[in-house]
Write a protein that holds these residues in place. Structure first.
Motif, PDB file in Angstrom:
ATOM      1  N   ILE A   1       0.761  -1.208   0.162  1.00  0.00           N
ATOM      2  CA  ILE A   1       0.201  -0.031   0.536  1.00  0.00           C
ATOM      3  C   ILE A   1       0.908   1.853  -0.211  1.00  0.00           C
ATOM      4  O   ILE A   1       0.528   2.187  -1.047  1.00  0.00           O
ATOM      5  N   SER A   2       1.814   1.415   0.594  1.00  0.00           N
ATOM      6  CA  SER A   2       2.814   2.508   0.361  1.00  0.00           C
ATOM      7  C   SER A   2       3.460   2.935  -1.099  1.00  0.00           C
ATOM      8  O   SER A   2       3.245   3.940  -1.567  1.00  0.00           O
ATOM      9  N   PRO A   3       3.910   2.239  -1.233  1.00  0.00           N
ATOM     10  CA  PRO A   3       4.468   2.059  -2.687  1.00  0.00           C
ATOM     11  C   PRO A   3       3.161   2.408  -3.838  1.00  0.00           C
ATOM     12  O   PRO A   3       3.740   3.400  -4.161  1.00  0.00           O
ATOM     13  N   VAL A   4       2.259   1.941  -3.761  1.00  0.00           N
ATOM     14  CA  VAL A   4       1.052   2.402  -4.703  1.00  0.00           C
ATOM     15  C   VAL A   4       0.581   4.019  -4.111  1.00  0.00           C
ATOM     16  O   VAL A   4       0.599   5.057  -5.060  1.00  0.00           O
ATOM     17  N   GLY A   5       0.633   4.570  -3.038  1.00  0.00           N
ATOM     18  CA  GLY A   5       0.363   5.564  -2.242  1.00  0.00           C
ATOM     19  C   GLY A   5       1.601   6.628  -3.030  1.00  0.00           C
ATOM     20  O   GLY A   5       1.435   7.936  -3.331  1.00  0.00           O
ATOM     21  N   ALA A   6       2.616   5.890  -2.649  1.00  0.00           N
ATOM     22  CA  ALA A   6       3.575   6.911  -3.795  1.00  0.00           C
ATOM     23  C   ALA A   6       3.773   7.127  -4.862  1.00  0.00           C
ATOM     24  O   ALA A   6       3.313   7.974  -5.098  1.00  0.00           O
ATOM     25  N   ILE A   7       2.778   6.098  -6.040  1.00  0.00           N
ATOM     26  CA  ILE A   7       2.977   6.434  -7.313  1.00  0.00           C
ATOM     27  C   ILE A   7       1.641   7.416  -7.287  1.00  0.00           C
ATOM     28  O   ILE A   7       2.551   8.046  -7.805  1.00  0.00           O
ATOM     29  N   THR A   8       0.550   6.732  -6.360  1.00  0.00           N
ATOM     30  CA  THR A   8      -0.071   8.409  -6.709  1.00  0.00           C
ATOM     31  C   THR A   8       0.086   9.472  -6.595  1.00  0.00           C
ATOM     32  O   THR A   8      -0.476  10.422  -7.302  1.00  0.00           O
TER      33      THR A   8
ATOM     34  N   LEU B   1       2.730  14.999 -10.681  1.00  0.00           N
ATOM     35  CA  LEU B   1       3.057  15.372 -11.677  1.00  0.00           C
ATOM     36  C   LEU B   1       2.096  16.392 -12.599  1.00  0.00           C
ATOM     37  O   LEU B   1       2.539  16.893 -13.547  1.00  0.00           O
ATOM     38  N   ASP B   2       0.792  15.864 -12.885  1.00  0.00           N
ATOM     39  CA  ASP B   2      -0.246  16.777 -13.555  1.00  0.00           C
ATOM     40  C   ASP B   2      -0.333  17.973 -12.701  1.00  0.00           C
ATOM     41  O   ASP B   2      -0.481  18.670 -13.765  1.00  0.00           O
ATOM     42  N   LEU B   3       0.018  18.718 -11.654  1.00  0.00           N
ATOM     43  CA  LEU B   3      -0.236  19.800 -10.738  1.00  0.00           C
ATOM     44  C   LEU B   3       1.341  20.607 -12.313  1.00  0.00           C
ATOM     45  O   LEU B   3       1.080  21.740 -11.762  1.00  0.00           O
ATOM     46  N   ALA B   4       2.000  20.112 -12.116  1.00  0.00           N
ATOM     47  CA  ALA B   4       3.057  20.492 -13.148  1.00  0.00           C
ATOM     48  C   ALA B   4       3.385  20.194 -13.976  1.00  0.00           C
ATOM     49  O   ALA B   4       3.659  21.331 -14.904  1.00  0.00           O
ATOM     50  N   GLY B   5       1.785  19.767 -15.061  1.00  0.00           N
ATOM     51  CA  GLY B   5       1.937  19.914 -16.879  1.00  0.00           C
ATOM     52  C   GLY B   5       3.019  19.372 -17.107  1.00  0.00           C
ATOM     53  O   GLY B   5       3.543  19.682 -18.306  1.00  0.00           O
ATOM     54  N   ALA B   6       4.012  18.695 -16.162  1.00  0.00           N
ATOM     55  CA  ALA B   6       5.142  17.826 -15.881  1.00  0.00           C
ATOM     56  C   ALA B   6       4.405  16.728 -17.545  1.00  0.00           C
ATOM     57  O   ALA B   6       5.235  16.471 -18.527  1.00  0.00           O
ATOM     58  N   MET B   7       3.626  16.101 -16.652  1.00  0.00           N
ATOM     59  CA  MET B   7       2.605  15.190 -18.264  1.00  0.00           C
ATOM     60  C   MET B   7       2.193  14.974 -17.988  1.00  0.00           C
ATOM     61  O   MET B   7       1.203  15.136 -17.561  1.00  0.00           O
ATOM     62  N   GLN B   8       0.978  14.825 -19.151  1.00  0.00           N
ATOM     63  CA  GLN B   8      -0.535  14.992 -19.948  1.00  0.00           C
ATOM     64  C   GLN B   8      -0.660  13.871 -20.675  1.00  0.00           C
ATOM     65  O   GLN B   8      -0.100  13.877 -21.829  1.00  0.00           O
ATOM     66  N   GLY B   9      -2.213  13.953 -20.981  1.00  0.00           N
ATOM     67  CA  GLY B   9      -2.196  13.268 -22.043  1.00  0.00           C
ATOM     68  C   GLY B   9      -2.678  11.430 -21.754  1.00  0.00           C
ATOM     69  O   GLY B   9      -2.891  11.322 -20.026  1.00  0.00           O
TER      70      GLY B   9
ATOM     71  N   LEU C   1      -1.239   8.952 -19.492  1.00  0.00           N
ATOM     72  CA  LEU C   1      -1.110  10.111 -17.956  1.00  0.00           C
ATOM     73  C   LEU C   1      -2.529   9.104 -17.084  1.00  0.00           C
ATOM     74  O   LEU C   1      -2.052   8.839 -15.895  1.00  0.00           O
ATOM     75  N   ALA C   2      -3.900   9.240 -17.841  1.00  0.00           N
ATOM     76  CA  ALA C   2      -4.615   8.965 -17.516  1.00  0.00           C
ATOM     77  C   ALA C   2      -4.704   7.441 -17.774  1.00  0.00           C
ATOM     78  O   ALA C   2      -5.587   7.194 -15.520  1.00  0.00           O
ATOM     79  N   LEU C   3      -4.351   6.550 -18.442  1.00  0.00           N
ATOM     80  CA  LEU C   3      -4.395   5.452 -17.803  1.00  0.00           C
ATOM     81  C   LEU C   3      -3.678   4.553 -16.493  1.00  0.00           C
ATOM     82  O   LEU C   3      -3.888   4.351 -16.144  1.00  0.00           O
TER      83      LEU C   3
ATOM     84  N   SER D   1      -2.888   6.524 -13.770  1.00  0.00           N
ATOM     85  CA  SER D   1      -3.509   6.867 -12.681  1.00  0.00           C
ATOM     86  C   SER D   1      -4.705   6.061 -12.930  1.00  0.00           C
ATOM     87  O   SER D   1      -4.567   5.485 -11.133  1.00  0.00           O
ATOM     88  N   ASP D   2      -5.358   5.260 -13.214  1.00  0.00           N
ATOM     89  CA  ASP D   2      -6.822   4.936 -13.384  1.00  0.00           C
ATOM     90  C   ASP D   2      -6.098   3.452 -13.054  1.00  0.00           C
ATOM     91  O   ASP D   2      -7.142   2.759 -12.206  1.00  0.00           O
ATOM     92  N   SER D   3      -4.783   2.623 -13.457  1.00  0.00           N
ATOM     93  CA  SER D   3      -4.466   1.524 -13.449  1.00  0.00           C
ATOM     94  C   SER D   3      -3.811   1.695 -11.133  1.00  0.00           C
ATOM     95  O   SER D   3      -3.784   0.765 -10.980  1.00  0.00           O
ATOM     96  N   VAL D   4      -3.675   2.838 -11.673  1.00  0.00           N
ATOM     97  CA  VAL D   4      -2.809   3.568 -10.010  1.00  0.00           C
ATOM     98  C   VAL D   4      -3.796   2.796  -8.915  1.00  0.00           C
ATOM     99  O   VAL D   4      -3.753   2.342  -7.470  1.00  0.00           O
ATOM    100  N   ARG D   5      -4.849   3.975  -8.828  1.00  0.00           N
ATOM    101  CA  ARG D   5      -6.371   3.602  -8.256  1.00  0.00           C
ATOM    102  C   ARG D   5      -6.463   2.244  -8.478  1.00  0.00           C
ATOM    103  O   ARG D   5      -7.227   2.376  -7.094  1.00  0.00           O
ATOM    104  N   SER D   6      -6.716   1.931  -9.175  1.00  0.00           N
ATOM    105  CA  SER D   6      -7.650   0.437  -9.232  1.00  0.00           C
ATOM    106  C   SER D   6      -7.052  -0.094  -8.838  1.00  0.00           C
ATOM    107  O   SER D   6      -7.633  -1.464  -7.875  1.00  0.00           O
TER     108      SER D   6
END
Length: 197
Positions: free
Chosen positions: A21-28, A34-42, A45-47, A49-54
């Motif tokens: 749970i800790s490393p998955v939380g860290a990835i989230t 990254l999203d807030l910084a605008g460094a990675m989008q598209g 990133l959505a894929l 994010s969805d996979s990590v959330r799942s």
């Protein structure tokens, strides 16, 4: 499966979930930065994010279903949060009716029964969990229900010939129910299944 084996399996489950749970939380958190910084989008990133959330939702669900349990209560908001993440990844609509906090060991049985229903609903469906006077009912309904009769019979004490990782909940639920002084009852139809304990 003996009570000792079930307890050992629960400790192993708790350990694995705790360590993941800790490393998955860290990835989230990293993805949010990254999203807030605008460094990675598209879509990439959505894929991710969805996979990590799942993955995070599954780990939280497994921690309750397969981890060590106690009489400690789980609050309704926590249960609903876990089920919301679990249901979205499994194409299931899960309706949790028991009000207020519930003992963790009873929620564990309900989660195992829920996962049994999920196994029979590869294309999704609806599962309703209710509790009344200490009796729990987990009822699933799906247009395309695939419930293997031999596996489902094992819930009521039938012989379980083969335990695979995808079906371990069918072997574990009756053992943990018996340990809690309960018996599992099963009813099935063409497009529905109901588990009571």
């Amino acid at each position: 499966m003996t009570e000792t084996n079930a307890n050992l399996a629960a400790l192993v489950g708790s350990r694995i979930c705790h360590d993941l749970i800790s490393p998955v939380g860290a990835i989230t958190n990293g993805l949010e930065l990254l999203d807030l910084a605008g460094a990675m989008q598209g879509p990439e990133l959505a894929l991710i994010s969805d996979s990590v959330r799942s993955a995070g939702a599954r780990i939280r669900f497994f921690r309750i279903a397969y981890g060590a349990a106690s009489d400690q209560a789980l609050g309704r908001p926590e249960i609903l949060s876990v089920l919301d993440g679990f249901g979205s990844g499994a194409k299931l609509e899960v309706v949790w009716s028991p009000p207020g906090a519930q003992p963790r060991h009873e929620v564990r049985l309900a989660f195992l029964a829920l996962q049994c229903c999920e196994t029979a609903m590869p294309f999704g469906g609806r599962v309703t969990v209710t509790a009344e006077d200490g009796d729990w009912t987990v009822a699933g309904r799906a247009d395309k229900l695939h419930a293997d009769a031999d596996i489902w019979a094992s819930l009521e004490g039938g012989t379980f010939c083969e335990i695979s990782p995808a079906r371990v909940q069918f072997a574990l639920l009756p053992v943990l129910a018996q340990e809690a002084g309960r018996r599992v009852w099963l009813a099935r139809g063409e497009d529905w299944v109901t588990i009571r304990f």
